[in-house]
Write an enzyme that holds these catalytic residues in place. Sequence first.
Site, mmCIF file in Angstrom:
data_model
loop_
_atom_site.group_PDB
_atom_site.id
_atom_site.type_symbol
_atom_site.label_atom_id
_atom_site.label_comp_id
_atom_site.label_asym_id
_atom_site.label_seq_id
_atom_site.Cartn_x
_atom_site.Cartn_y
_atom_site.Cartn_z
ATOM 1 N N LEU A 32 0.885 -1.338 -0.022
ATOM 2 C CA LEU A 32 0.079 0.013 0.184
ATOM 3 C C LEU A 32 0.892 1.138 -0.039
ATOM 4 O O LEU A 32 1.800 1.247 0.771
ATOM 5 C CB LEU A 32 -0.866 0.060 1.159
ATOM 6 C CG LEU A 32 -1.963 -1.276 1.300
ATOM 7 C CD1 LEU A 32 -2.940 -0.929 2.513
ATOM 8 C CD2 LEU A 32 -2.805 -1.382 0.130
ATOM 9 N N GLY A 35 -1.493 6.347 -2.951
ATOM 10 C CA GLY A 35 -2.631 6.126 -3.895
ATOM 11 C C GLY A 35 -3.531 5.288 -3.107
ATOM 12 O O GLY A 35 -4.920 5.786 -2.931
ATOM 13 N N HIS A 36 -3.308 4.163 -2.459
ATOM 14 C CA HIS A 36 -4.016 3.459 -2.051
ATOM 15 C C HIS A 36 -4.678 4.039 -0.675
ATOM 16 O O HIS A 36 -6.133 4.074 -0.363
ATOM 17 C CB HIS A 36 -3.531 2.041 -1.285
ATOM 18 C CG HIS A 36 -3.211 0.989 -2.211
ATOM 19 N ND1 HIS A 36 -1.691 1.029 -2.654
ATOM 20 C CD2 HIS A 36 -3.536 0.348 -3.298
ATOM 21 C CE1 HIS A 36 -1.357 0.098 -3.602
ATOM 22 N NE2 HIS A 36 -2.619 -0.498 -4.006
ATOM 23 N N ASP A 149 -5.462 2.846 -12.949
ATOM 24 C CA ASP A 149 -5.971 1.594 -13.722
ATOM 25 C C ASP A 149 -7.298 1.942 -14.377
ATOM 26 O O ASP A 149 -8.427 1.184 -14.161
ATOM 27 C CB ASP A 149 -6.119 0.459 -13.090
ATOM 28 C CG ASP A 149 -4.809 -0.042 -12.308
ATOM 29 O OD1 ASP A 149 -3.874 -0.179 -13.018
ATOM 30 O OD2 ASP A 149 -4.421 0.244 -10.984
HETATM 31 O O1 PAF Z 1 -5.623 -3.119 -8.890
HETATM 32 C C1 PAF Z 1 -5.416 -3.983 -8.223
HETATM 33 O O2 PAF Z 1 -4.498 -3.875 -7.408
HETATM 34 C C2 PAF Z 1 -6.058 -5.347 -8.731
HETATM 35 O O3 PAF Z 1 -5.929 -5.461 -9.923
HETATM 36 C C3 PAF Z 1 -7.123 -5.735 -7.823
HETATM 37 C C4 PAF Z 1 -8.333 -4.831 -8.228
HETATM 38 C C5 PAF Z 1 -7.015 -5.661 -6.498
HETATM 39 C C6 PAF Z 1 -7.628 -7.068 -8.286
HETATM 40 O O4 PAF Z 1 -6.743 -7.875 -8.104
#
Ligand code: PAF
Length: 284
Positions: A32, A35-36, A149
């Site tokens: 993490l 961003g997370h 993403d």
């Molecule tokens: O973006 C990510 O970290 C992964 O693609 C996810 C959405 C957790 C699925 O494994």
Amino acid sequence: MTPVIAQTREELAAVRAGVGGTLALVPTMGALHEGHRSLIRKARQLADAVAVSVFVNPLQFGAGEDLDRYPRTFAADIEACAAEGVDVVFAPTVEVMYPDRPQVTVQAGPMGERVEGRTRPGHFDGMLTVVLKLFHLVNPDIAVFGEKDAQQLAMIRRMVADLNVPVEIVGGPTVRELDGLALSSRNRYLSGDERRTAVALSQALQAGADAAAGGPAAVVGAARAVLDKAASAEPPLALDYLVLVDPATFTEVAAGHTGPAVLAVAGRVGTTHLIDNLPVQFGS
Ligand code: PAF
């Protein structure tokens, strides 16, 4: 506050049963970063309780990709979750998520073969499969994903719409370093020199977005000029793709396109695969 950690389906079900009010899920593969953490803060604003899943999903990695070396930093992830006031962390093993080799998986369809899907065949099938499984196991009201993403986010929105999955999907903005590099768990693979080359990805996107008044060709041309320079840097950027696409379908936009688009780029610096994107608006 230390989050409750659930590692099995049974533990998760017991914790889930005790959550009152609405629950927002932030699915992650761990490692993490800020961003997370910004997604977790968004989740916190939207729901009464927040769950974070930490699972490096083998199904979305192709042969020769970085499944084995993908950073696993569980203790630091729990600290970050605690600091952000996360209520529940679901951290299953591969055996818990896939007790048997899965026979039935989500097919990402044509969108899954475009852009990032062209360079990573099967990636979106694996990603959607695990996201749907997480939705069934965690049963959230809301799920928050990063706009970095962008194709992943568009595909999840499409899956939820097409399969009537009762989860509200929310996007959170990309967090960047001061020089523009998008935060990614994979940035930690980069050496100092590679890091200097990698910044060309975000610089190219910005150059493209700045050229929006000239239309789609001008946007792609301005971005490509930056990427061409980075291709002869030391170490070089090996471009996978630069595309200007419709945000919902990820098909390339036509020359006279008006309305929203996404300028998406991916490339390799050393052995590290990096992606980034910026929204671009044409006309009003
Ligand atoms: O973006 C990510 O970290 C992964 O693609 C996810 C959405 C957790 C699925 O494994």
